[in-house]
Design an enzyme around this catalytic site. Sequence first.
Site, PDB file in Angstrom:
ATOM      1  N   ARG A 144     -80.047  42.806  -7.423  1.00  0.00           N
ATOM      2  CA  ARG A 144     -78.769  42.123  -7.238  1.00  0.00           C
ATOM      3  C   ARG A 144     -77.598  43.052  -7.552  1.00  0.00           C
ATOM      4  O   ARG A 144     -76.553  43.005  -6.918  1.00  0.00           O
ATOM      5  CB  ARG A 144     -78.768  40.940  -8.204  1.00  0.00           C
ATOM      6  CG  ARG A 144     -77.690  39.940  -7.999  1.00  0.00           C
ATOM      7  CD  ARG A 144     -78.076  38.682  -8.740  1.00  0.00           C
ATOM      8  NE  ARG A 144     -76.917  37.965  -9.230  1.00  0.00           N
ATOM      9  CZ  ARG A 144     -76.905  37.255 -10.362  1.00  0.00           C
ATOM     10  NH1 ARG A 144     -77.974  37.198 -11.119  1.00  0.00           N
ATOM     11  NH2 ARG A 144     -75.829  36.607 -10.723  1.00  0.00           N
ATOM     12  N   VAL A 148     -83.097  50.579  -7.333  1.00  0.00           N
ATOM     13  CA  VAL A 148     -84.082  51.071  -8.295  1.00  0.00           C
ATOM     14  C   VAL A 148     -84.811  52.248  -7.646  1.00  0.00           C
ATOM     15  O   VAL A 148     -85.240  52.159  -6.490  1.00  0.00           O
ATOM     16  CB  VAL A 148     -85.115  49.964  -8.665  1.00  0.00           C
ATOM     17  CG1 VAL A 148     -86.059  50.452  -9.753  1.00  0.00           C
ATOM     18  CG2 VAL A 148     -84.415  48.679  -9.111  1.00  0.00           C
ATOM     19  N   ASP A 259     -88.049  32.024 -17.758  1.00  0.00           N
ATOM     20  CA  ASP A 259     -87.960  32.229 -16.301  1.00  0.00           C
ATOM     21  C   ASP A 259     -89.229  32.879 -15.761  1.00  0.00           C
ATOM     22  O   ASP A 259     -89.165  33.837 -14.996  1.00  0.00           O
ATOM     23  CB  ASP A 259     -86.719  33.057 -15.964  1.00  0.00           C
ATOM     24  CG  ASP A 259     -86.321  32.903 -14.495  1.00  0.00           C
ATOM     25  OD1 ASP A 259     -86.735  31.907 -13.857  1.00  0.00           O
ATOM     26  OD2 ASP A 259     -85.604  33.777 -13.980  1.00  0.00           O
ATOM     27  N   LYS A 261     -91.993  33.285 -13.337  1.00  0.00           N
ATOM     28  CA  LYS A 261     -92.259  32.987 -11.924  1.00  0.00           C
ATOM     29  C   LYS A 261     -92.734  34.291 -11.277  1.00  0.00           C
ATOM     30  O   LYS A 261     -92.476  35.380 -11.822  1.00  0.00           O
ATOM     31  CB  LYS A 261     -91.013  32.444 -11.214  1.00  0.00           C
ATOM     32  CG  LYS A 261     -89.817  33.348 -11.309  1.00  0.00           C
ATOM     33  CD  LYS A 261     -88.619  32.770 -10.606  1.00  0.00           C
ATOM     34  CE  LYS A 261     -87.409  33.669 -10.817  1.00  0.00           C
ATOM     35  NZ  LYS A 261     -86.204  33.228 -10.169  1.00  0.00           N
ATOM     36  N   ASN A 264     -90.586  37.521 -11.016  1.00  0.00           N
ATOM     37  CA  ASN A 264     -90.228  38.297 -12.205  1.00  0.00           C
ATOM     38  C   ASN A 264     -91.397  39.094 -12.763  1.00  0.00           C
ATOM     39  O   ASN A 264     -91.320  39.605 -13.874  1.00  0.00           O
ATOM     40  CB  ASN A 264     -89.682  37.362 -13.294  1.00  0.00           C
ATOM     41  CG  ASN A 264     -88.307  36.848 -12.939  1.00  0.00           C
ATOM     42  OD1 ASN A 264     -87.637  37.416 -12.082  1.00  0.00           O
ATOM     43  ND2 ASN A 264     -87.890  35.778 -13.577  1.00  0.00           N
ATOM     44  N   ASP A 277     -88.694  40.913 -16.161  1.00  0.00           N
ATOM     45  CA  ASP A 277     -87.313  40.473 -16.105  1.00  0.00           C
ATOM     46  C   ASP A 277     -86.998  39.599 -17.304  1.00  0.00           C
ATOM     47  O   ASP A 277     -87.637  38.576 -17.520  1.00  0.00           O
ATOM     48  CB  ASP A 277     -87.085  39.693 -14.808  1.00  0.00           C
ATOM     49  CG  ASP A 277     -85.616  39.624 -14.449  1.00  0.00           C
ATOM     50  OD1 ASP A 277     -84.820  39.254 -15.326  1.00  0.00           O
ATOM     51  OD2 ASP A 277     -85.259  39.936 -13.305  1.00  0.00           O
ATOM     52  N   THR A 295     -85.685  28.768 -12.133  1.00  0.00           N
ATOM     53  CA  THR A 295     -85.915  28.302 -10.772  1.00  0.00           C
ATOM     54  C   THR A 295     -86.441  26.871 -10.845  1.00  0.00           C
ATOM     55  O   THR A 295     -87.298  26.579 -11.667  1.00  0.00           O
ATOM     56  CB  THR A 295     -86.972  29.217 -10.122  1.00  0.00           C
ATOM     57  OG1 THR A 295     -86.589  30.559 -10.374  1.00  0.00           O
ATOM     58  CG2 THR A 295     -87.078  28.993  -8.645  1.00  0.00           C
TER      59      THR A 295
HETATM   60  P1  AMP Z   1     -84.642  44.244  -9.583  1.00  0.00           P
HETATM   61  O1  AMP Z   1     -83.267  44.749  -9.646  1.00  0.00           O
HETATM   62  O2  AMP Z   1     -85.311  44.196 -10.914  1.00  0.00           O
HETATM   63  O3  AMP Z   1     -84.738  42.947  -8.831  1.00  0.00           O
HETATM   64  O4  AMP Z   1     -85.498  45.304  -8.766  1.00  0.00           O
HETATM   65  C1  AMP Z   1     -85.408  45.448  -7.371  1.00  0.00           C
HETATM   66  C2  AMP Z   1     -86.742  45.890  -6.831  1.00  0.00           C
HETATM   67  O5  AMP Z   1     -87.074  47.174  -7.339  1.00  0.00           O
HETATM   68  C3  AMP Z   1     -87.907  45.003  -7.269  1.00  0.00           C
HETATM   69  O6  AMP Z   1     -88.043  43.945  -6.412  1.00  0.00           O
HETATM   70  C4  AMP Z   1     -89.077  45.963  -7.257  1.00  0.00           C
HETATM   71  O7  AMP Z   1     -89.604  46.075  -5.956  1.00  0.00           O
HETATM   72  C5  AMP Z   1     -88.455  47.275  -7.631  1.00  0.00           C
HETATM   73  N1  AMP Z   1     -88.610  47.557  -9.054  1.00  0.00           N
HETATM   74  C6  AMP Z   1     -87.801  47.145 -10.055  1.00  0.00           C
HETATM   75  N2  AMP Z   1     -88.215  47.593 -11.231  1.00  0.00           N
HETATM   76  C7  AMP Z   1     -89.327  48.314 -10.996  1.00  0.00           C
HETATM   77  C8  AMP Z   1     -90.248  49.031 -11.833  1.00  0.00           C
HETATM   78  N3  AMP Z   1     -90.064  49.095 -13.144  1.00  0.00           N
HETATM   79  N4  AMP Z   1     -91.296  49.639 -11.266  1.00  0.00           N
HETATM   80  C9  AMP Z   1     -91.471  49.571  -9.915  1.00  0.00           C
HETATM   81  N5  AMP Z   1     -90.653  48.908  -9.073  1.00  0.00           N
HETATM   82  C10 AMP Z   1     -89.588  48.286  -9.601  1.00  0.00           C
END
Ligand code: AMP
Length: 395
Positions: A144, A148, A259, A261, A264, A277, A295
């Site tokens: 959001r 990453v 949360d 789900k 996360n 998360d 959710t």
């Molecule tokens: P987020 O901002 O946490 O929603 O992360 C966005 C996307 O990045 C997630 O949906 C994962 O596909 C990937 N991602 C986030 N954190 C990690 C992690 N620690 N290791 C691998 N992929 C990650």
Amino acid sequence: MTSINPVTRQIADIHISSSQPTNPRPLGHTKQPSQTNVTKLLTKYAAPNPHAAKPPSRVPSPTKPLASRSKPVDPQPAPSSSKPVLEIGKYDGGLELENEERGTVVEGAAARALALDSSMIQVNPTPKWTLHSFEIGRPLGKGRFGRVYMVRTKPPHTPYILALKTLYKSEIVQEGVEKQLRREIEIQQNLRHPNILRLYGYFHDSKRVFLMLEFAGKGELYKQLSKHGSFSERRSSRYIDQMADALSYLHSKHIIHRDIKPENLLIGINGELKIGDFGWSVHAPGNRRKTLCGTLDYLPPEMVENKAHGAHVDLWALGVLMYEFLIGNPPFEDRRGAKNTYLRIARVELHFPAHVSAEPRDLITKLLQYEPEKRLSLTKVLVHPWIIRYRPKDA
Ligand code: AMP
């Protein structure tokens, strides 16, 4: 923070809550990760140096104190002839491109109040961790508040693989989730459990906050669930076992996740589940809260009915998660809309397709109890026959 040694200063100075003298809810366990500790933690938990001949153990041993590790913090460079274990992939330049177009510098009262302003770094103008500390690899996903990336720490740091998460400060301020971010950081950086994603450290520049996260090698659990529709009993049981263990650890620290789900949850390099998360987590010792969050499909009756709630909300969510793993959709989902889902939750309208066997039915039913106190405790979940049946002998 009263005393910091030079190597801890950068982390201390950028710690989002450290310069908040009026922080209304200092956490009992908010020990800051010093720079030395970050290195130690990376050594202990992060994905290994891809060129090292012998990678360190990836599975943390929660019982072994950090101080007892014998691994040197800065080992000799690995021989270049050794076979790579893990590649970080190709960088697409996305961090710079995005930074040109996205977000604004956060200054003034908002930045000071948040301690997100890089001008706060007065003690040590050359922070130990910056974006230059990392070799950037492939994009892992978009969240959001930013992207990453898979990254590898550069010399003089021991090379370890991490996920680097960027968050645009102005968007955090705009959405009014500064407190939530602070809470997420405060909570996550103090947790050490094999099924909870590690937060090793963080740093920031004028526009962004960067979180140094454990790399979850097999990505999002949600994607796996979408791909397969549902999981086998064995796989579901293993995940629920790991979830129950992680939740038990969190509850022992008076942390309610709130949360749970599939979205996360991440999957580690060895297929283990990782709670990833903490945006909605709350550290509430003996404190019953009334905020509606999470959710709808995973909300327990006491939350949809806007009553006070406690740690039992996570037990309900565990039951919903287990149902979704086995059946492919959450038990109270109602396509007609949220109001109907709400009613089904409040009435605990639970139905099982014929293929669901007696043992998992029993466990789900015992978790999805209207009365929070009647839900099966995590201790009992961990010894339920359906969990024991699939637990490896050496686990
Ligand atoms: P987020 O901002 O946490 O929603 O992360 C966005 C996307 O990045 C997630 O949906 C994962 O596909 C990937 N991602 C986030 N954190 C990690 C992690 N620690 N290791 C691998 N992929 C990650």
